[in-house]
Design a protein around this motif. Structure first.
Motif, short mmCIF file in Angstrom:
data_model
loop_
_atom_site.label_atom_id
_atom_site.label_comp_id
_atom_site.label_asym_id
_atom_site.label_seq_id
_atom_site.Cartn_x
_atom_site.Cartn_y
_atom_site.Cartn_z
N THR A 108 21.91 -4.87 63.89
CA THR A 108 22.67 -4.78 62.64
C THR A 108 23.74 -3.71 62.76
O THR A 108 23.82 -3.00 63.77
CB THR A 108 21.75 -4.44 61.43
OG1 THR A 108 21.40 -3.05 61.49
CG2 THR A 108 20.49 -5.28 61.43
N ASN A 159 26.55 -12.77 69.29
CA ASN A 159 26.66 -12.09 68.01
C ASN A 159 27.12 -10.66 68.29
O ASN A 159 26.38 -9.88 68.90
CB ASN A 159 25.33 -12.08 67.26
CG ASN A 159 25.47 -11.67 65.81
OD1 ASN A 159 26.33 -10.87 65.47
ND2 ASN A 159 24.61 -12.22 64.96
N GLN A 209 32.33 -9.06 62.34
CA GLN A 209 31.27 -9.75 63.07
C GLN A 209 31.83 -11.01 63.71
O GLN A 209 32.58 -11.77 63.09
CB GLN A 209 30.11 -10.11 62.13
CG GLN A 209 28.91 -10.75 62.81
CD GLN A 209 27.80 -11.06 61.83
OE1 GLN A 209 28.07 -11.44 60.69
NE2 GLN A 209 26.56 -10.92 62.25
N THR A 230 22.97 -10.79 56.83
CA THR A 230 22.50 -10.93 58.20
C THR A 230 21.01 -11.26 58.19
O THR A 230 20.21 -10.51 57.64
CB THR A 230 22.74 -9.63 59.00
OG1 THR A 230 24.14 -9.36 59.03
CG2 THR A 230 22.22 -9.77 60.42
#
Length: 608
Positions: A67, A495, A480, A45
């Protein structure tokens, strides 16, 4: 920095790996030369400097909302530590420009005493990485990287922010480069009274103020067509005042100073590359049991590091990589019983990368660490990547990783234990990557078995001591979803991620503390011409704060929303506003330390 640059770096490195022809790729100098190889096999990431500005309070806030890492923060801006994939705080490696910077004394990193601004690439890698990045890279690693450009001329930017609770944040960066020389200088100063109130908990963040200042300097010079000599420097100074629960409580604080220096001589050709690094890092801290009195404890840690990374293509499809490193770790404690101590550490690692076709390639690695007076396991890693279909990629990773005891674990008086063993883990994980139009979905199941966990426990003699106590297993799923779509002047970016984490003490069969089983985070951004709007969301499931899974003491689930809007004029001037915790909920990441309710900030950025 252009937000597409991490992708460009990956494509350039892939071209370099698969080509035997002579090519000069000298536009960007990356201090962590291993990261571009790691990205070929692992999901990483990347957080751009523009994304950093969305969560600019501190590194804890940024990692929490952008995250999959769970962040335990004792109130805004206070002591903070990460939990990667259900592991402990000491199972995360912080890596600055390829150098592991975890504390000699704690064996981990205090997130809020690591600068947020001044990096060109902030990257998060889940999963083991001790073969390349050393001790603590069990649950994952957080990479703080700098780059230097050539032939870019003069560039600069200024970021200034004013926020709730008497918070001010200023960052300036400037750079100059021609065909042979590059220099970049940046500085950041953050200060906050941090005196927020949460009435529902009858809590005021008294004595919670903080400040920190950081200066980064990087230079690089091409001494030959394929050789560069570079230097990276970071100076950091900070003070944290620890919150008290009552008006007349005893006020304490913690001061820290960090110095990091790195010199690198790099040779880069199509078949051969070599990076020789010499680094000096120093960490100082002082704890004041009373802010009006002299320090009551403290320590100084110094590291001298030499590291060489040699890579060679035997054929266009076979690459060998040898990494050797030697460190001298020194420490001196104050009022801790730790005197002048020194430890020598050496390691030798070898990696083989084989590209069978453009669709199938793998990497195998082995490493042995030699730590003075401490035994360490033989480490290994295997990673494979298969581009099975145009819409599907498969990755698999197997590794053994470790963490050796810290100075506090070994030498604290009383409680240090010189007979401690290194913690070790075996890990298996997979990446299933799907592409559907503009959507990308990554699903990553994982399993870890961790042995010889180091814990501090009470003794019959009235003090706490360090022991290798038990083992744990962590298993779960990370996923993700990303979307990037642009038509005309409209751009959408999404995202979102979901994690399921079970982390079990094998002796008690209970979930480890501060490991939420369910966690969801997401970011949606819309841009039209000069106008940009974003929304961030974070759901954190039930989180146990005791070893017996007592629900009465657990942190309840919560959902936090942030939003922001900005306008860029003449491509140089940006004005914006952010609203954090816009629904004004009450939540904690550590028991008894509520985080702020709704708060605001305004900011301006100038590029020149």
């Amino acid at each position: 920095m252009n937000i597409k640059r991490p992708l460009v770096l990956l494509l350039l490195s892939y071209t370099l790996f698969l080509s035997a022809q002579e090519k000069v790729i000298d536009t960007i100098y990356l201090f962590d030369n291993q990261m571009k190889k790691v990205k070929l096999f692992h999901n990483v990431t990347s957080i751009s400097p523009n994304d950093v500005e969305k969560n600019s309070t501190n590194l804890s806030e940024l990692l929490r909302f952008q995250t999959s890492v769970y962040i335990k923060e004792n109130g805004r801006g206070a002591v903070s530590s990460p939990s990667f994939r259900g592991t402990l705080a000491g199972h995360t490696a912080f890596v600055w420009n390829g150098i592991n910077i975890n504390s000699n004394f704690l064996g981990q990193g205090d997130i809020n005493n690591i600068p947020l601004f001044g990096y060109d690439q902030l990257e998060i890698k889940a999963g083991g990485g001790s073969v390349i990045y050393g001790s603590s890279a069990i649950g994952g690693s957080i990479h703080l990287n700098n780059t230097l450009d050539f032939n870019k001329g003069f560039e600069g930017s200024i970021y200034s922010e004013a926020a709730s609770f008497g918070t001010y944040n200023n960052f300036v960066k400037t750079s100059f480069s021609n065909d042979k020389f590059s220099i970049k200088v940046s500085g950041n100063h953050s200060i906050s009274q941090n005196n927020y109130e949460v009435k529902e908990k009858e809590y005021i963040n008294r004595n919670g103020r903080y400040y920190n200042t950081v200066i980064n300097i990087g230079t690089s010079y091409k001494i030959a067509p394929h050789q560069t000599l570079s230097w990276q420097n970071q100076i950091y100074d900070a003070s944290q005042y620890y919150p008290i629960f009552v008006e007349n409580g005893n006020k304490t604080k913690y001061n820290s100073q960090t110095l990091r220096n790195l010199i690198s001589w790099d040779i880069n050709k199509s078949k051969l590359s070599n990076s020789l690094k010499a680094a000096y890092t120093e960490d100082n801290f002082q704890y004041f049991g009373d802010i009006d009195q002299p320090r009551t404890s403290g320590a100084t840690g110094k590291n001298y590091i030499i590291k060489n990374d040699f890579s060679y293509f035997l054929t266009p499809k076979i690459n060998v990589n040898a990494i050797g490193e030697f460190q001298v770790n020194k420490g001196e404690g104050y009022q801790s019983g730790i005197g002048n101590i020194s430890r020598n550490i050496g390691s030798v690692a070898g990696l083989l990368r084989y590209f069978t076709t453009k669709d199938i390639y793998f990497e195998a690695g082995i490493k042995k660490d030699f730590i003075e007076d401490i035994s360490s396991p033989l480490l290994f890693s295997f990673s494979g990547k298969w581009h099975a279909k145009k819409w599907y990629n498969l990755g698999i990773h197997v590794s053994r990783n470790f963490k050796f005891p810290s100075f506090n674990d070994l030498y604290w008086d009383k409680g240090g234990n010189k007979d401690l063993k290194s913690e070790s883990s075996i890990q298996v994980d997979m990446d299933h990557e799907f592409h559907f139009g503009h959507f990308k979905i990554i699903v990553s199941p994982y399993y870890m078995d961790i042995k010889n966990l180091i814990n501090w426990l009470p003794t019959p003699y009235g003090y706490w001591a360090a022991f290798n106590t038990t083992s744990a297993e962590s298993y779960g799923l990370e996923s993700q979803l990303t979307l990037n779509k642009q038509f005309g002047k409209h751009r959408f970016a999404l995202n979102a991620g979901y994690t399921y984490s079970k982390s079990i003490n094998k002796l008690t069969k209970k979930q480890l503390m501060y490991v939420p089983i369910h966690r969801i985070s997401g970011h949606l951004e819309y841009q039209y011409d000069f106008l940009k709007i974003y929304v961030q969301g974070l759901f954190n499931g039930l989180t146990y704060t005791t070893t017996d899974e007592k629900k009465a003491d657990a942190i309840d689930p919560y959902f936090v929303l942030n939003t922001g809007i900005s306008a860029t004029l003449l491509k140089k001037y940006t004005l914006g506003m952010k609203v954090n915790n816009m629904t004004n909920i009450v939540y904690e990441t550590v028991a008894y330390y509520p985080m702020p309710k709704r708060n605001f900030s305004v900011f301006a950025t100038i590029h020149f």
